[in-house]
Design a protein around this motif. Sequence first.
Motif, PDB file in Angstrom:
ATOM      1  N   MET A   1     -15.186  11.198   5.934  1.00  0.00           N
ATOM      2  CA  MET A   1     -14.857   9.812   6.270  1.00  0.00           C
ATOM      3  C   MET A   1     -13.874   9.234   5.249  1.00  0.00           C
ATOM      4  N   ILE A   2     -14.119   9.547   3.986  1.00  0.00           N
ATOM      5  CA  ILE A   2     -13.228   9.047   2.931  1.00  0.00           C
ATOM      6  C   ILE A   2     -11.833   9.638   3.111  1.00  0.00           C
ATOM      7  N   ALA A   3     -11.785  10.934   3.420  1.00  0.00           N
ATOM      8  CA  ALA A   3     -10.482  11.577   3.606  1.00  0.00           C
ATOM      9  C   ALA A   3      -9.723  10.907   4.754  1.00  0.00           C
ATOM     10  N   VAL A   4     -10.422  10.673   5.851  1.00  0.00           N
ATOM     11  CA  VAL A   4      -9.762  10.036   6.993  1.00  0.00           C
ATOM     12  C   VAL A   4      -9.405   8.587   6.662  1.00  0.00           C
ATOM     13  N   ALA A   5     -10.254   7.927   5.871  1.00  0.00           N
ATOM     14  CA  ALA A   5      -9.952   6.546   5.482  1.00  0.00           C
ATOM     15  C   ALA A   5      -8.599   6.485   4.776  1.00  0.00           C
ATOM     16  N   MET A   6      -8.304   7.513   3.990  1.00  0.00           N
ATOM     17  CA  MET A   6      -7.012   7.515   3.296  1.00  0.00           C
ATOM     18  C   MET A   6      -5.871   7.681   4.303  1.00  0.00           C
ATOM     19  N   LEU A   7      -6.110   8.482   5.322  1.00  0.00           N
ATOM     20  CA  LEU A   7      -5.087   8.597   6.370  1.00  0.00           C
ATOM     21  C   LEU A   7      -4.893   7.240   7.051  1.00  0.00           C
ATOM     22  N   VAL A   8      -5.984   6.562   7.325  1.00  0.00           N
ATOM     23  CA  VAL A   8      -5.887   5.279   8.017  1.00  0.00           C
ATOM     24  C   VAL A   8      -5.213   4.238   7.116  1.00  0.00           C
ATOM     25  N   LEU A   9      -5.551   4.255   5.828  1.00  0.00           N
ATOM     26  CA  LEU A   9      -4.870   3.355   4.883  1.00  0.00           C
ATOM     27  C   LEU A   9      -3.377   3.642   4.892  1.00  0.00           C
ATOM     28  N   SER A  10      -3.064   4.920   4.948  1.00  0.00           N
ATOM     29  CA  SER A  10      -1.662   5.317   4.900  1.00  0.00           C
ATOM     30  C   SER A  10      -0.919   4.839   6.152  1.00  0.00           C
ATOM     31  N   ILE A  11      -1.589   4.891   7.304  1.00  0.00           N
ATOM     32  CA  ILE A  11      -0.962   4.351   8.511  1.00  0.00           C
ATOM     33  C   ILE A  11      -0.792   2.844   8.381  1.00  0.00           C
TER      34      ILE A  11
ATOM     35  N   ILE B   1      15.710 -10.113   6.260  1.00  0.00           N
ATOM     36  CA  ILE B   1      15.684  -9.256   5.071  1.00  0.00           C
ATOM     37  C   ILE B   1      17.106  -8.852   4.697  1.00  0.00           C
ATOM     38  N   ALA B   2      17.897  -8.503   5.714  1.00  0.00           N
ATOM     39  CA  ALA B   2      19.283  -8.121   5.435  1.00  0.00           C
ATOM     40  C   ALA B   2      20.040  -9.307   4.865  1.00  0.00           C
ATOM     41  N   ALA B   3      19.755 -10.510   5.382  1.00  0.00           N
ATOM     42  CA  ALA B   3      20.460 -11.693   4.907  1.00  0.00           C
ATOM     43  C   ALA B   3      20.083 -12.027   3.468  1.00  0.00           C
ATOM     44  N   MET B   4      18.974 -11.418   3.010  1.00  0.00           N
ATOM     45  CA  MET B   4      18.619 -11.611   1.596  1.00  0.00           C
ATOM     46  C   MET B   4      19.239 -10.512   0.749  1.00  0.00           C
ATOM     47  N   GLY B   5      19.934  -9.607   1.397  1.00  0.00           N
ATOM     48  CA  GLY B   5      20.600  -8.553   0.635  1.00  0.00           C
ATOM     49  C   GLY B   5      19.750  -7.324   0.421  1.00  0.00           C
ATOM     50  N   ALA B   6      18.639  -7.224   1.150  1.00  0.00           N
ATOM     51  CA  ALA B   6      17.799  -6.038   0.988  1.00  0.00           C
ATOM     52  C   ALA B   6      17.969  -5.137   2.205  1.00  0.00           C
ATOM     53  N   SER B   7      17.786  -3.833   2.011  1.00  0.00           N
ATOM     54  CA  SER B   7      17.948  -2.905   3.119  1.00  0.00           C
ATOM     55  C   SER B   7      16.580  -2.537   3.678  1.00  0.00           C
ATOM     56  N   SER B   8      16.337  -2.908   4.935  1.00  0.00           N
ATOM     57  CA  SER B   8      15.029  -2.614   5.534  1.00  0.00           C
ATOM     58  C   SER B   8      14.789  -1.116   5.571  1.00  0.00           C
ATOM     59  N   HIS B   9      15.850  -0.385   5.886  1.00  0.00           N
ATOM     60  CA  HIS B   9      15.674   1.056   6.040  1.00  0.00           C
ATOM     61  C   HIS B   9      15.186   1.681   4.742  1.00  0.00           C
ATOM     62  N   SER B  10      15.763   1.242   3.646  1.00  0.00           N
ATOM     63  CA  SER B  10      15.363   1.810   2.367  1.00  0.00           C
ATOM     64  C   SER B  10      13.923   1.415   2.041  1.00  0.00           C
ATOM     65  N   VAL B  11      13.555   0.162   2.363  1.00  0.00           N
ATOM     66  CA  VAL B  11      12.168  -0.259   2.128  1.00  0.00           C
ATOM     67  C   VAL B  11      11.212   0.615   2.950  1.00  0.00           C
ATOM     68  N   LEU B  12      11.566   0.786   4.207  1.00  0.00           N
ATOM     69  CA  LEU B  12      10.687   1.550   5.100  1.00  0.00           C
ATOM     70  C   LEU B  12      10.558   3.001   4.651  1.00  0.00           C
ATOM     71  N   LEU B  13      11.679   3.572   4.261  1.00  0.00           N
ATOM     72  CA  LEU B  13      11.642   4.976   3.866  1.00  0.00           C
ATOM     73  C   LEU B  13      10.789   5.147   2.604  1.00  0.00           C
ATOM     74  N   ARG B  14      10.974   4.219   1.657  1.00  0.00           N
ATOM     75  CA  ARG B  14      10.161   4.305   0.440  1.00  0.00           C
ATOM     76  C   ARG B  14       8.685   4.157   0.784  1.00  0.00           C
ATOM     77  N   MET B  15       8.402   3.225   1.709  1.00  0.00           N
ATOM     78  CA  MET B  15       7.019   3.026   2.083  1.00  0.00           C
ATOM     79  C   MET B  15       6.468   4.273   2.770  1.00  0.00           C
ATOM     80  N   TYR B  16       7.320   4.929   3.535  1.00  0.00           N
ATOM     81  CA  TYR B  16       6.875   6.154   4.205  1.00  0.00           C
ATOM     82  C   TYR B  16       6.496   7.232   3.192  1.00  0.00           C
ATOM     83  N   VAL B  17       7.287   7.315   2.141  1.00  0.00           N
ATOM     84  CA  VAL B  17       6.988   8.322   1.120  1.00  0.00           C
ATOM     85  C   VAL B  17       5.661   7.984   0.432  1.00  0.00           C
ATOM     86  N   ILE B  18       5.475   6.705   0.111  1.00  0.00           N
ATOM     87  CA  ILE B  18       4.213   6.302  -0.517  1.00  0.00           C
ATOM     88  C   ILE B  18       3.050   6.589   0.431  1.00  0.00           C
ATOM     89  N   SER B  19       3.271   6.218   1.682  1.00  0.00           N
ATOM     90  CA  SER B  19       2.246   6.440   2.689  1.00  0.00           C
ATOM     91  C   SER B  19       1.906   7.921   2.791  1.00  0.00           C
TER      92      SER B  19
END
Lengths: 254, 287, 391, 334
Positions: free
Chosen positions: D50-60, D213-231
């Motif tokens: 359950m704990i192992a799957v919980a980490m998968l769910v947290l990651s999603i 987000i783009a209008a603030m000068g941040a790149s959504s794609h880069s945020v998402l990709l970084r989050m994907y790696v963390i996930s």
Amino acid sequence: MKSLFEVRNLNKKFGGLVVTNDVSISMAPGDRLALIGPNGAGKTTFINLVTGNLQPDSGDVTLGGENVTRLGPASRVHRGLVRSFQVTRLFQDMTPEEHVALAVLQREGHSGRMFGHYSGRAEVMDEVSAILDRLGLFDLRHLKVREIAYGQQRLLEIAMAMALKPRVLLLDEPAAGVPQSETARIEAALASLPADLAILMIDHDMDLVFRFAKRVVVLAAGTVIFDGLPKDVTQNARVREAYLGSYADAGSAA
Amino acid sequence: MQTVLSIGVDALAYGMALFVISIGLSVTMGLMRVVNLAHGAFAMIGGYFASYAVRDLGLGYAAGILVAVVGTVVIAIPIERLLYRRIYGAPQLTQVLMTIGITFCVIGITNFAFGPTLKTVPLPPLLQGSVDLGFRSIAAHRIFVIICGFTVAAGLWFLVERTNFGVKVRATVDNAAMTAALGVRTEVVYAVSFAVAIALAAFGGVIGAELLPLEPYYALRYMVTFLVVVSVGGAGSIPGALIACLLLGTIDTTGRYLAPEYGEFFFYLAVILIVTLFPRGLAGRMK
Amino acid sequence: MKKLLAAAIAFAALSGAAYADTIKVGVIGPFSGPFALQGKNFKAGIDAWLALNGNKVGSDEIQIVYRDVPQADPARSKALAQELVVREGVQYLAGFYFTPDAMAATALLQQANVPMVVMNAATSAIVASSPLVVRTSFTTWQTTTPIATVAKEQGVTKAITLVSDYGPGIDAENAFKTAFEKEGGKVVETIRMPLSTNDFAPLMQRVKDSGAQGLFTFLPSGPPTLAFVKAYNDNGLKAGGIKFYGTGDLTQESDLPALGEAALGLQTTYHYAVSHDSPENKTFVAAAEKAIGNPAELSFPSVSAFDGMYVICKMIEATGGKQDAKKAVDAVKGLSWTSPRGPVSIDPDSRHITENIYLREVAKDASGKYYNKEVRTFEKQGDPGLAFVKK
Amino acid sequence: MVASLDRTIATPSFTRRMADRGVIGVLAILVAGLAGYLLMPNNLALLTQMIAVAMLVLSIDLVTGYCGVATLGHAALFGAGAYGAGIAAVHFGITDPVAMTAVGLLAGAAAGLVSGFVILRAHGLAQLVLSIAVIHLFHEAANKASGWTGGSDGLSAITPDAFFGAFEFDLWGVTAYAYGVILLAVVFLALQILVRSPFGMLARGVRQDQIRIAAMGASSHSVLLRMYVISGAVAGVGGALSAISTQVVGLDSLSFTLSAEALVMLVLGGTGSLYGAMIGTVVFMLFEDTLSAANPFHWLTIVGALLIAVVLFAPKGLYGSAAAFAGRVRRRPA
């Protein structure tokens, strides 16, 4: 005067409809320019082209001598070209403080930090508080955006733009939807912006335009029909025709 | 050359089968904006009806199809009233949760009531056996599926593009609030569209049963296939779905013919490529 | 501290089991999900055994505890096996439809002092993974090898194999190729198809193009077999004289009504046909049909489960109900008896079942019911697969 | 400016600050972990799973709840972690549990990078389909590489060393469970810090309005990709825990089924909250385990009914709806 921001021969078509027709505008540091025009003249499209939300069919946008036409919106912001939106685009479940803090951190290149909370950084908090205070949002700083009035959300739009410390600021109807009692605050905020900042503002409120602008550009059917001093604009025949005559209907006339 | 022709025939047959089975989902997802993961469940219910009608009651194949379509729609109406109506316009994830729940229930109930064994819909003599095409033979049933596919595509196109109802549907899709303000009863439009989608699902379930055999887990087993077809084609687009099915049929068949061991790789890499190039589907509306 | 507590719990569990009159048998199988039919057959076989022999061995009462692993999921299988041993205090683990599920649980046996009786999982290597494993089902190698002889004897010299691309399919391919080439035949092409294949027409076309005289195929029992058999007929392979050979997985009894006419005459080799003609089988089938409810659902896992119960009861007898896995397993090494499927024995070295493999043909009986008709017997077949693994 | 300064020194309540720092959550995990141990001492294997799957769910939750990415292929990251740890142990002799966890983390992060690269090229339905394609490709690759992964038979004979040479990963599973609880607490704390950080705020912004987000000068794609790696790293730790505790890895850990089930658990608990992810996992798995033990033949129907009930009566998920309800109750007297 050396130009800081320059748009040259910008063109854009949607299908057969010409929405931006060979528009050229140049701005120097400290400019206060109002872009006006009848509904459907292509003002918001122009802003979208300039900020990179849309790609022009032809023409160039340069900022501080650098051609930014092919850059994405985020890269233009990095170079100091900042906009606000006609219809507020805010994060509904975040607080005003978080909005402004995010903008400040982004400007400083710290928004990617994965540790710590912004409130732990005194210099960030000072700046955020100062900006919120100036726009009268300080007392609302911990409410969710969806809980505050629309007029205050408009103010927050400007607060975020200010927090990015732009060189060129494009304001798309900053006062739209703001109650009369609050417009003074917006004007005051605009007045307090750094003198060397170039501001382009779109608005329908002519009183505001005349108080704010040192220069007026009139757009009709995607074409610049006037570029000059505010006092001359009402006298101009083409402008009168655009607002009063048939010109405004000719949407697809090139 | 013979090989190419042969692959072409198989691709066409497989693609059209996919089309008949998936087009109902394209309607729900495109017109009603519901990610209906329970689509397969309705197809399966249709198949079970037909199987019961033909195998156990001894009705003819055509009658079986009719029973399947009517029966499934009758079952679907209360489900639409009680459950689907709550998720129109809800976030995608909520729709996913609800329709997966419905799928689970249908599977469980089917398993309980009819057992886990395969169900078939006996074919009439005309559709049994195979037809010699000269360079190879093909199942007679496959030819029937191809004809059904084109008929369904033409019929739907006519319904959406050429009838009064079609005008209302298109208007509702573009702007439901505005259409309602014009006096169109969008509720009715939704209900009818849903019924059409369900009828198509049931029809597809019966017609496709030779290829995708009927059993309780039908809905889960082929869920991915349906989703892929619809998104590659562009939800709600009939020509899009048709092209997508033919294209995917070709890719899949070619892959399976030339390198069956890597068939999965072929197929999914192609899906990634197509979806990346056409994020709204081959015939998706641009926003 | 935790260690101590765990030991105390374990002690309670073990000692509790040793002196109790109830002996628990934990059965892990797919009781829900797409393979629920096979789990149902486990249960039917076990229930048939209990119905015919009672639930007592000496003074000890057998209690079955079922646990569900719907699809191959070794992590879940292991967790459940652990739970069965630690919480339920089972003395025997049994069932296991899928190889990975069995493999996952074998790691526990030594420490838990529990024997495992595999009632289906058909990869040769399972018995090698722990000395406490006994298998009463079959291996893919075992059921495949004789069909190669059949093919050769029927005049096929060039064959093609078409198998599902996963462990058992690859086993079947190797088994057929090895046996067929030993017979002097030639396998002209080996094709592996993804498990998710729905449309077999292009593959049939390839079989046709290969110039082979015979097609050997392995597919797991279940929905795709229907489309496969139809594709074989519809694409003119049957008419073109390409002979069809497979293992019994393809024509399991519960799928036959659906396959119908299309399957008539298909030749498969397997360890069990529900139609097997023997008094033992008649008794078994009557009891198992009653247990499963719908006679049409009865299929091969039931007989392995039935015999598995026989083996477990022998183990209980030998150990007098005391938990001693090694003694239990030793007691059944070399054990031979008459199963519903025919004479069988447990090979003392591999602890795998030695059994007859039958060549069957799908036929239609007087009442119009399709069945696997046994036409030839290959007696006392062991598992050739283990040797292949060791090589 | 000066006038505003004195007002910035606000003092949120003690509990609020503790909650923000994740201390309460960590305590809750440890207490729940202990409670699980006391209540179900004989079923620790299930709790560990359950704990192992919980980490998968947290990651999603990180990509779906916080960033708005729709995915039905997240088990790719979990499976990569599980196979990473398993292969390290079986083929490279890395049997130290912590080292195996580290390998799982890296493998998960790498898988996150790869699948993020593919999945982030589209939105909505198309994105869902890309994620499905990704999980099938991962699954098929693992099936093909049977020399490394054991193919469909599963990768077995993973034998992690005893912890500090003293605590073995044994039949009773106490060590694995304790390790799992600690890992979960650490992961939770890290994620709590992450979601409160400027990056976490940016991610929430990306979910709500990418143009802003783009209008603030941040790149959504880069945020998402970084989050994907963390996930991916989080899911990878979960996968590694699964490999360590069950000592076997099967193809199911790279399956569409697991991906879909985990997504269902997340939506059940409530997206966009770490608590929701964990509560969804625990409720779903306990429910499944109890029901399938009580009546393995019909539990699916009841699970289906539960999901429908949740949509009808708790549309924000169990935790989300409970939190919203609590919020309403709290505000009413004021």
